[in-house]
Design a protein around this motif. Structure first.
Motif, PDB file in Angstrom:
ATOM      1  N   ALA A  76       0.836  -1.211  -0.148  1.00 18.73           N
ATOM      2  CA  ALA A  76       0.115   0.115   0.032  1.00 18.73           C
ATOM      3  C   ALA A  76       0.857   1.230   0.193  1.00 18.73           C
ATOM      4  N   LEU A  77       2.060   1.258   0.507  1.00 16.85           N
ATOM      5  CA  LEU A  77       2.883   2.259   0.635  1.00 16.85           C
ATOM      6  C   LEU A  77       3.734   2.435  -0.579  1.00 16.85           C
ATOM      7  N   GLY A  78       3.774   1.426  -1.338  1.00 10.72           N
ATOM      8  CA  GLY A  78       4.382   1.732  -2.561  1.00 10.72           C
ATOM      9  C   GLY A  78       5.854   0.967  -2.495  1.00 10.72           C
ATOM     10  N   VAL A  79       6.157  -0.099  -1.573  1.00  9.73           N
ATOM     11  CA  VAL A  79       7.359  -0.535  -1.183  1.00  9.73           C
ATOM     12  C   VAL A  79       7.281  -1.870  -1.712  1.00  9.73           C
ATOM     13  N   ASP A  80       8.315  -2.460  -2.869  1.00 11.29           N
ATOM     14  CA  ASP A  80       8.268  -3.533  -3.439  1.00 11.29           C
ATOM     15  C   ASP A  80       8.554  -4.813  -2.366  1.00 11.29           C
ATOM     16  N   ASN A  81       7.800  -5.902  -2.424  1.00  6.31           N
ATOM     17  CA  ASN A  81       8.314  -6.898  -1.372  1.00  6.31           C
ATOM     18  C   ASN A  81       7.525  -8.296  -1.987  1.00  6.31           C
ATOM     19  N   VAL A  82       7.953  -9.389  -1.205  1.00  4.50           N
ATOM     20  CA  VAL A  82       7.677 -10.627  -1.671  1.00  4.50           C
ATOM     21  C   VAL A  82       7.276 -11.288  -0.379  1.00  4.50           C
ATOM     22  N   ALA A  83       5.994 -11.818  -0.389  1.00  3.48           N
ATOM     23  CA  ALA A  83       5.428 -12.680   1.012  1.00  3.48           C
ATOM     24  C   ALA A  83       5.862 -14.046   0.816  1.00  3.48           C
ATOM     25  N   LEU A  84       6.408 -14.647   1.792  1.00  3.47           N
ATOM     26  CA  LEU A  84       6.925 -16.167   1.673  1.00  3.47           C
ATOM     27  C   LEU A  84       6.007 -16.709   2.771  1.00  3.47           C
ATOM     28  N   GLY A  85       6.024 -18.197   2.702  1.00  5.49           N
ATOM     29  CA  GLY A  85       5.190 -18.988   3.799  1.00  5.49           C
ATOM     30  C   GLY A  85       4.570 -20.052   3.377  1.00  5.49           C
ATOM     31  N   PHE A  86       3.705 -20.759   3.927  1.00  2.89           N
ATOM     32  CA  PHE A  86       3.091 -22.068   3.667  1.00  2.89           C
ATOM     33  C   PHE A  86       1.704 -22.029   3.307  1.00  2.89           C
ATOM     34  N   LEU A  87       1.512 -22.696   2.446  1.00  2.00           N
ATOM     35  CA  LEU A  87      -0.190 -22.721   2.104  1.00  2.00           C
ATOM     36  C   LEU A  87      -0.743 -24.054   1.876  1.00  2.00           C
ATOM     37  N   ALA A  88      -2.044 -24.404   2.022  1.00  2.00           N
ATOM     38  CA  ALA A  88      -2.467 -25.646   1.785  1.00  2.00           C
ATOM     39  C   ALA A  88      -4.172 -25.800   1.437  1.00  2.00           C
ATOM     40  N   GLY A  89      -4.229 -26.565   0.379  1.00  2.00           N
ATOM     41  CA  GLY A  89      -5.824 -26.649   0.126  1.00  2.00           C
ATOM     42  C   GLY A  89      -6.420 -25.449  -0.521  1.00  2.00           C
ATOM     43  N   PHE A  90      -7.596 -25.480  -0.423  1.00  2.00           N
ATOM     44  CA  PHE A  90      -8.454 -24.305  -1.410  1.00  2.00           C
ATOM     45  C   PHE A  90      -8.543 -23.177  -0.637  1.00  2.00           C
ATOM     46  N   THR A  91      -8.674 -23.050   0.984  1.00  2.00           N
ATOM     47  CA  THR A  91      -8.426 -22.090   1.551  1.00  2.00           C
ATOM     48  C   THR A  91      -7.098 -21.151   1.156  1.00  2.00           C
ATOM     49  N   GLY A  92      -5.924 -21.977   0.954  1.00  2.00           N
ATOM     50  CA  GLY A  92      -4.687 -21.383   0.431  1.00  2.00           C
ATOM     51  C   GLY A  92      -4.802 -20.918  -0.863  1.00  2.00           C
ATOM     52  N   ARG A  93      -5.339 -21.491  -1.535  1.00  2.00           N
ATOM     53  CA  ARG A  93      -5.671 -20.936  -3.100  1.00  2.00           C
ATOM     54  C   ARG A  93      -6.326 -19.584  -2.948  1.00  2.00           C
ATOM     55  N   ALA A  94      -7.524 -19.567  -2.247  1.00  2.00           N
ATOM     56  CA  ALA A  94      -8.135 -18.464  -2.064  1.00  2.00           C
ATOM     57  C   ALA A  94      -7.286 -17.047  -1.419  1.00  2.00           C
ATOM     58  N   LEU A  95      -6.680 -17.569  -0.608  1.00  3.09           N
ATOM     59  CA  LEU A  95      -5.599 -16.602   0.004  1.00  3.09           C
ATOM     60  C   LEU A  95      -4.720 -15.788  -1.125  1.00  3.09           C
ATOM     61  N   GLU A  96      -3.999 -16.964  -1.522  1.00  2.00           N
ATOM     62  CA  GLU A  96      -3.207 -16.665  -2.854  1.00  2.00           C
ATOM     63  C   GLU A  96      -3.753 -15.684  -3.754  1.00  2.00           C
ATOM     64  N   GLU A  97      -4.887 -15.846  -4.232  1.00  2.00           N
ATOM     65  CA  GLU A  97      -5.504 -15.378  -5.326  1.00  2.00           C
ATOM     66  C   GLU A  97      -5.745 -13.894  -4.769  1.00  2.00           C
ATOM     67  N   GLY A  98      -6.457 -13.947  -3.493  1.00  2.00           N
ATOM     68  CA  GLY A  98      -6.583 -12.514  -2.867  1.00  2.00           C
ATOM     69  C   GLY A  98      -5.622 -11.629  -2.912  1.00  2.00           C
ATOM     70  N   LEU A  99      -4.311 -11.954  -2.430  1.00  2.00           N
ATOM     71  CA  LEU A  99      -3.217 -11.473  -2.185  1.00  2.00           C
ATOM     72  C   LEU A  99      -2.792 -10.946  -3.858  1.00  2.00           C
ATOM     73  N   ARG A 100      -2.902 -11.712  -4.695  1.00  2.00           N
ATOM     74  CA  ARG A 100      -2.601 -11.180  -6.023  1.00  2.00           C
ATOM     75  C   ARG A 100      -3.551 -10.410  -6.543  1.00  2.00           C
TER      76      ARG A 100
END
Length: 300
Positions: A48-72
């Motif tokens: 939001a503040l215009g600072v480039d970054n990358v989020a790392l971590g662990f995801l699983a299942g359809f809830t993980g897919r929803a989170l990844e798509e939401g961030l994108r």
């Protein structure tokens, strides 16, 4: 580049109601899905503040897919590791008179997944910033923070550590660029919660002596205190506003601090921008927007 690590991300299902009545059917007035986890919160506000970054971590299942798509959809870059079993957790946040939280457990992170994270972190270069925050899933070793920092030591990477108790203390010998305990967490470390500025400064100074370069202590409605590596001590209050949300305010402060430091290389300004970002989140129903942060920055 800034990289954030979230060991146990979550979809936060936030509901608003007049009053939560246990044992009865409750009707919501409003509801929202937010993408949670301390590192993800930092990434969201940095973006939001215009600072480039990358989020790392662990995801699983359809809830993980929803989170990844939401961030994108929000323009947040990510490079998650996918777990073969389980579901990314759902946390329920109830705003009904008082804030009530029901946090899910999350999937199991095994040794292979941890090695995959370490392989990604091995690609970081001198000058990069690594933000590690939050608790560690039960399946992982309690010294996982220390393992990561030891592996990356002496590579010119700036570490930011935002966690509690032993996890925080074990990171200090690796000279993290920034730690951000709150005054209650200082109490957990030192056995007595500091209440005065003198007591808080004394505790922060001890953490510096143990290795932390910059110590930013958040105190909710009482503001913040910063001891920087150049010997400066800065005390800020908070701008006027109505607190609507406590989730993610500390993470927003970390993001604002980093954005301010990268912008000007000035620790006092970094604290101001951090305080503005933390307050902007506290005064809203979600995480801080750039517009809200810049408005509050002028209040200091």
């Amino acid at each position: 580049m800034i990289y954030t690590v979230t060991f146990n991300p979550a979809l936060d299902y936030v509901v608003w109601m007049d009053t939560l009545r246990p044992g009865e059917i409750n009707r919501t007035q409003n509801e929202a899905i937010q993408y949670g986890g301390k590192g993800i919160n930092v990434s969201t506000v940095l973006t939001a503040l215009g600072v480039d970054n990358v989020a790392l971590g662990f995801l699983a299942g359809f809830t993980g897919r929803a989170l990844e798509e939401g961030l994108r959809s929000q323009g947040i870059r990510s490079d998650f590791i996918w777990l073969p079993e389980g579901l990314t957790r759902i946390n329920v946040k109830v705003k009904g008179g008082k804030e009530t939280e029901i946090n899910g457990r999350g999937p199991t992170v095994d040794a292979a997944a941890l090695r995959a994270l370490q392989d990604k972190l091995d690609r970081l270069e001198a000058g990069d910033i690594l933000v590690i925050s939050g608790s560690v899933p039960a399946a992982l070793s309690h010294d996982v923070y220390e393992q990561i920092l030891a592996r990356l030591e002496d590579r010119g990477i700036q570490f930011v550590v935002d966690t509690t108790r032993d996890l925080l203390c074990s990171a200090l010998p690796y000279h993290p660029f920034l730690i951000k305990p709150n005054n209650l967490e200082l109490g957990e470390i030192f056995g007595k919660t500091p209440t005065t500025d003198t007591e808080i400064r004394h505790c922060a100074a001890q953490l510096q002596e143990k290795g932390a370069r910059n110590v930013l202590v958040s105190m909710a409605g009482d503001g913040s205190l910063l001891l920087d590596e150049r010997g400066g001590c800065y005390r800020l209050g908070v701008p006027k506003g109505t607190v609507r949300n406590s989730v993610g305010a500390g993470d927003s402060m970390v993001a604002g601090f980093l954005a301010g430091w990268l912008e000007k290389g000035d620790y006092a300004y970094a604290q101001r921008l951090g305080a503005a970002a933390g307050s902007a989140t506290a005064f809203s129903d979600g995480l801080a927007t750039r517009e809200a942060v810049m408005t509050l920055l002028n209040a200091f």
